[in-house]
Motif scaffolding. Structure first.
Motif, PDB file in Angstrom:
ATOM      1  N   MET A 150       0.839  -1.189   0.000  1.00  0.00           N
ATOM      2  CA  MET A 150       0.000   0.000   0.000  1.00  0.00           C
ATOM      3  C   MET A 150       0.877   1.243   0.000  1.00  0.00           C
ATOM      4  O   MET A 150       1.880   1.297   0.709  1.00  0.00           O
ATOM      5  N   ILE A 151       0.502   2.221  -0.807  1.00  0.00           N
ATOM      6  CA  ILE A 151       1.228   3.490  -0.875  1.00  0.00           C
ATOM      7  C   ILE A 151       0.317   4.582  -0.330  1.00  0.00           C
ATOM      8  O   ILE A 151      -0.774   4.815  -0.859  1.00  0.00           O
ATOM      9  N   ALA A 152       0.754   5.236   0.734  1.00  0.00           N
ATOM     10  CA  ALA A 152       0.005   6.351   1.304  1.00  0.00           C
ATOM     11  C   ALA A 152       0.706   7.648   0.904  1.00  0.00           C
ATOM     12  O   ALA A 152       1.940   7.733   0.927  1.00  0.00           O
ATOM     13  N   PHE A 153      -0.075   8.649   0.534  1.00  0.00           N
ATOM     14  CA  PHE A 153       0.517   9.931   0.157  1.00  0.00           C
ATOM     15  C   PHE A 153      -0.492  11.037   0.413  1.00  0.00           C
ATOM     16  O   PHE A 153      -1.670  10.793   0.638  1.00  0.00           O
ATOM     17  N   THR A 154      -0.008  12.257   0.378  1.00  0.00           N
ATOM     18  CA  THR A 154      -0.848  13.427   0.623  1.00  0.00           C
ATOM     19  C   THR A 154      -0.990  14.213  -0.662  1.00  0.00           C
ATOM     20  O   THR A 154       0.010  14.503  -1.331  1.00  0.00           O
ATOM     21  N   SER A 155      -2.216  14.557  -1.022  1.00  0.00           N
ATOM     22  CA  SER A 155      -2.452  15.297  -2.250  1.00  0.00           C
ATOM     23  C   SER A 155      -2.248  16.794  -2.029  1.00  0.00           C
ATOM     24  O   SER A 155      -1.877  17.250  -0.940  1.00  0.00           O
ATOM     25  N   TYR A 156      -2.503  17.568  -3.049  1.00  0.00           N
ATOM     26  CA  TYR A 156      -2.196  18.999  -3.084  1.00  0.00           C
ATOM     27  C   TYR A 156      -2.852  19.801  -1.962  1.00  0.00           C
ATOM     28  O   TYR A 156      -2.313  20.822  -1.517  1.00  0.00           O
ATOM     29  N   ASP A 157      -4.015  19.339  -1.478  1.00  0.00           N
ATOM     30  CA  ASP A 157      -4.760  20.094  -0.472  1.00  0.00           C
ATOM     31  C   ASP A 157      -4.678  19.470   0.914  1.00  0.00           C
ATOM     32  O   ASP A 157      -5.427  19.829   1.814  1.00  0.00           O
ATOM     33  N   GLY A 158      -3.780  18.522   1.074  1.00  0.00           N
ATOM     34  CA  GLY A 158      -3.604  17.876   2.365  1.00  0.00           C
ATOM     35  C   GLY A 158      -4.434  16.640   2.580  1.00  0.00           C
ATOM     36  O   GLY A 158      -4.340  16.005   3.639  1.00  0.00           O
ATOM     37  N   THR A 159      -5.271  16.248   1.602  1.00  0.00           N
ATOM     38  CA  THR A 159      -6.090  15.044   1.736  1.00  0.00           C
ATOM     39  C   THR A 159      -5.205  13.802   1.654  1.00  0.00           C
ATOM     40  O   THR A 159      -4.400  13.666   0.731  1.00  0.00           O
ATOM     41  N   ALA A 160      -5.370  12.905   2.621  1.00  0.00           N
ATOM     42  CA  ALA A 160      -4.575  11.674   2.663  1.00  0.00           C
ATOM     43  C   ALA A 160      -5.195  10.625   1.747  1.00  0.00           C
ATOM     44  O   ALA A 160      -6.362  10.261   1.906  1.00  0.00           O
ATOM     45  N   LEU A 161      -4.423  10.143   0.787  1.00  0.00           N
ATOM     46  CA  LEU A 161      -4.899   9.182  -0.201  1.00  0.00           C
ATOM     47  C   LEU A 161      -4.107   7.888  -0.111  1.00  0.00           C
ATOM     48  O   LEU A 161      -2.967   7.867   0.347  1.00  0.00           O
ATOM     49  N   VAL A 162      -4.735   6.817  -0.602  1.00  0.00           N
ATOM     50  CA  VAL A 162      -4.124   5.489  -0.556  1.00  0.00           C
ATOM     51  C   VAL A 162      -4.185   4.849  -1.939  1.00  0.00           C
ATOM     52  O   VAL A 162      -5.206   4.932  -2.633  1.00  0.00           O
ATOM     53  N   CYS A 163      -3.098   4.203  -2.297  1.00  0.00           N
ATOM     54  CA  CYS A 163      -3.005   3.448  -3.549  1.00  0.00           C
ATOM     55  C   CYS A 163      -2.582   2.025  -3.193  1.00  0.00           C
ATOM     56  O   CYS A 163      -1.618   1.820  -2.458  1.00  0.00           O
ATOM     57  N   HIS A 164      -3.311   1.036  -3.709  1.00  0.00           N
ATOM     58  CA  HIS A 164      -3.029  -0.372  -3.414  1.00  0.00           C
ATOM     59  C   HIS A 164      -2.192  -0.978  -4.542  1.00  0.00           C
ATOM     60  O   HIS A 164      -2.378  -0.643  -5.720  1.00  0.00           O
ATOM     61  N   GLU A 165      -1.299  -1.890  -4.184  1.00  0.00           N
ATOM     62  CA  GLU A 165      -0.409  -2.532  -5.149  1.00  0.00           C
ATOM     63  C   GLU A 165      -0.781  -4.003  -5.321  1.00  0.00           C
ATOM     64  O   GLU A 165      -1.011  -4.707  -4.334  1.00  0.00           O
ATOM     65  N   ARG A 166      -0.809  -4.443  -6.568  1.00  0.00           N
ATOM     66  CA  ARG A 166      -1.032  -5.858  -6.870  1.00  0.00           C
ATOM     67  C   ARG A 166      -0.147  -6.249  -8.040  1.00  0.00           C
ATOM     68  O   ARG A 166      -0.060  -5.519  -9.036  1.00  0.00           O
ATOM     69  N   GLY A 167       0.509  -7.385  -7.936  1.00  0.00           N
ATOM     70  CA  GLY A 167       1.282  -7.917  -9.049  1.00  0.00           C
ATOM     71  C   GLY A 167       2.683  -7.356  -9.134  1.00  0.00           C
ATOM     72  O   GLY A 167       3.150  -6.602  -8.281  1.00  0.00           O
ATOM     73  N   VAL A 170      -8.042  15.348 -11.106  1.00  0.00           N
ATOM     74  CA  VAL A 170      -6.829  15.283 -11.926  1.00  0.00           C
ATOM     75  C   VAL A 170      -5.590  15.558 -11.077  1.00  0.00           C
ATOM     76  O   VAL A 170      -4.542  14.922 -11.246  1.00  0.00           O
ATOM     77  N   ALA A 171      -5.694  16.498 -10.149  1.00  0.00           N
ATOM     78  CA  ALA A 171      -4.546  16.851  -9.318  1.00  0.00           C
ATOM     79  C   ALA A 171      -4.135  15.709  -8.395  1.00  0.00           C
ATOM     80  O   ALA A 171      -2.957  15.586  -8.037  1.00  0.00           O
ATOM     81  N   ASP A 172      -5.081  14.856  -8.010  1.00  0.00           N
ATOM     82  CA  ASP A 172      -4.738  13.691  -7.190  1.00  0.00           C
ATOM     83  C   ASP A 172      -3.914  12.684  -7.996  1.00  0.00           C
ATOM     84  O   ASP A 172      -2.977  12.068  -7.474  1.00  0.00           O
ATOM     85  N   VAL A 173      -4.284  12.499  -9.250  1.00  0.00           N
ATOM     86  CA  VAL A 173      -3.520  11.586 -10.111  1.00  0.00           C
ATOM     87  C   VAL A 173      -2.102  12.106 -10.299  1.00  0.00           C
ATOM     88  O   VAL A 173      -1.126  11.352 -10.247  1.00  0.00           O
ATOM     89  N   GLU A 174      -1.980  13.408 -10.488  1.00  0.00           N
ATOM     90  CA  GLU A 174      -0.649  14.002 -10.641  1.00  0.00           C
ATOM     91  C   GLU A 174       0.148  13.880  -9.346  1.00  0.00           C
ATOM     92  O   GLU A 174       1.359  13.609  -9.378  1.00  0.00           O
ATOM     93  N   ALA A 175      -0.502  14.040  -8.203  1.00  0.00           N
ATOM     94  CA  ALA A 175       0.189  13.872  -6.920  1.00  0.00           C
ATOM     95  C   ALA A 175       0.695  12.444  -6.761  1.00  0.00           C
ATOM     96  O   ALA A 175       1.792  12.221  -6.219  1.00  0.00           O
ATOM     97  N   LEU A 176      -0.074  11.462  -7.236  1.00  0.00           N
ATOM     98  CA  LEU A 176       0.377  10.075  -7.189  1.00  0.00           C
ATOM     99  C   LEU A 176       1.579   9.872  -8.091  1.00  0.00           C
ATOM    100  O   LEU A 176       2.550   9.205  -7.709  1.00  0.00           O
ATOM    101  N   ARG A 177       1.543  10.438  -9.288  1.00  0.00           N
ATOM    102  CA  ARG A 177       2.698  10.302 -10.195  1.00  0.00           C
ATOM    103  C   ARG A 177       3.963  10.844  -9.535  1.00  0.00           C
ATOM    104  O   ARG A 177       5.029  10.205  -9.570  1.00  0.00           O
ATOM    105  N   VAL A 178       3.843  12.009  -8.923  1.00  0.00           N
ATOM    106  CA  VAL A 178       4.989  12.604  -8.237  1.00  0.00           C
ATOM    107  C   VAL A 178       5.458  11.702  -7.096  1.00  0.00           C
ATOM    108  O   VAL A 178       6.662  11.477  -6.913  1.00  0.00           O
ATOM    109  N   ARG A 179       4.509  11.167  -6.327  1.00  0.00           N
ATOM    110  CA  ARG A 179       4.860  10.271  -5.220  1.00  0.00           C
ATOM    111  C   ARG A 179       5.589   9.030  -5.717  1.00  0.00           C
ATOM    112  O   ARG A 179       6.521   8.533  -5.069  1.00  0.00           O
ATOM    113  N   LEU A 180       5.212   8.532  -6.881  1.00  0.00           N
ATOM    114  CA  LEU A 180       5.853   7.341  -7.443  1.00  0.00           C
ATOM    115  C   LEU A 180       7.225   7.650  -8.027  1.00  0.00           C
ATOM    116  O   LEU A 180       8.010   6.733  -8.295  1.00  0.00           O
ATOM    117  N   GLY A 181       7.498   8.921  -8.277  1.00  0.00           N
ATOM    118  CA  GLY A 181       8.778   9.312  -8.851  1.00  0.00           C
ATOM    119  C   GLY A 181       8.932   8.943 -10.311  1.00  0.00           C
ATOM    120  O   GLY A 181      10.051   8.748 -10.800  1.00  0.00           O
TER     121      GLY A 181
END
Length: 277
Positions: free
Chosen positions: A1-18, A75-86
């Protein structure tokens, strides 16, 4: 699981499989957690699936400002995830309503897309939607099935605004409507009403989005289900023609082809992502 914070401080979660190269996956609904995507018909055997719980769904927090549920704000949440993933670029998959989100992301960040997969997507950002006649014609293709009469009554009531009838309309979105389809529909029926209500607000004019996407250099695959009420296969082909490197594929099934035609789905998407199909 990847936890990250988006542009406005909202805590988001991304799950990993495979395992394998990363594929960011956006769930539709709108307002559903990413759990219903599962392993995308076995695609996790070829790709590392990064399944984002959009804000207010699944394990991601609800935002302080409900206006940020709007698709163009997500859209900004998706971009925040991209940045978090590097990652400089991401391969991106959006299903159903999240097809609209993926389109808006690609329009705003075309240089951040490696490959784009749109699975039975909402084409509203492109101004492509079925007419009443087209919708009814596709629905009537299922008239010979035993659940049709009750399903049609539920579909009409749901379309009229009765959310309680949504479960009874689900057979139209799976083909065939069998035990696997029923189990999937029942297990993943929940969605956030607040997230769903806010999603369709603030969508940019279709002309602007089309103009931006006409310059998208990345390959684009649109997947339509043969029996899906929306998008119709013809609409997916029409949308694919808007991209310089777009193409459409029609698979057996309806709105959830990875559930009812998993092998065909995983083969089509896997070959596209690998650049071999």
């Amino acid at each position: 699981m990847i936890a990250f914070t988006s542009y406005d401080g909202t805590a988001l979660v991304c799950h990993e499989r495979g395992e394998g190269p990363a594929l960011v996956c956006l769930p539709g609904g709108p307002g559903r957690s990413s759990a219903y995507l599962g392993d995308l018909g076995g695609l996790a055997a070829r790709r590392r699936l990064l399944l984002l719980d959009n804000r207010g769904t699944g394990e991601s927090a609800a935002p302080a400002d409900p206006a940020t549920y709007a698709a163009d704000r997500l859209v900004a949440d998706v971009e925040a995830l991209r940045v978090r993933l590097g990652l400089e670029r991401i391969d991106l998959l959006g299903h159903s309503a999240a097809g609209a989100l993926a389109l808006l992301y690609a329009a705003r960040h075309p240089d951040r897309i490696g490959r784009l997969v749109l699975v039975t997507p909402s084409l509203t950002p492109l101004g492509i939607e079925p007419t009443d006649e087209e919708w009814c014609g596709q629905i009537e293709r299922r008239a010979g099935e035993p659940w049709y009469a009750s399903g049609l009554a539920d579909m009409e009531a749901w379309e009229a605004g009765d959310e309680s009838r949504r479960p009874g309309a689900q057979p139209f979105f799976y083909s065939p409507w069998n035990e696997a389809a029923r189990a999937h529909a029942e297990r993943f029926a929940a969605r956030s009403a607040q997230a769903a209500a806010g999603f369709h607000t603030g969508v940019p004019p279709a002309g602007e989005t089309r103009e931006s996407l006409a310059r998208l250099a990345a390959p684009v695959l649109l997947i339509a289900g043969e029996g899906d009420p929306a998008p119709l296969p013809a609409h997916a082909e029409r949308a694919a023609a808007l991209f310089p490197r777009g193409r459409a594929v029609v698979l057996p099934g309806a709105h959830y082809p990875w559930v009812t035609a998993p092998d065909a789905f995983a083969a089509a998407v896997g070959a596209f992502l690998d650049g071999s199909g």
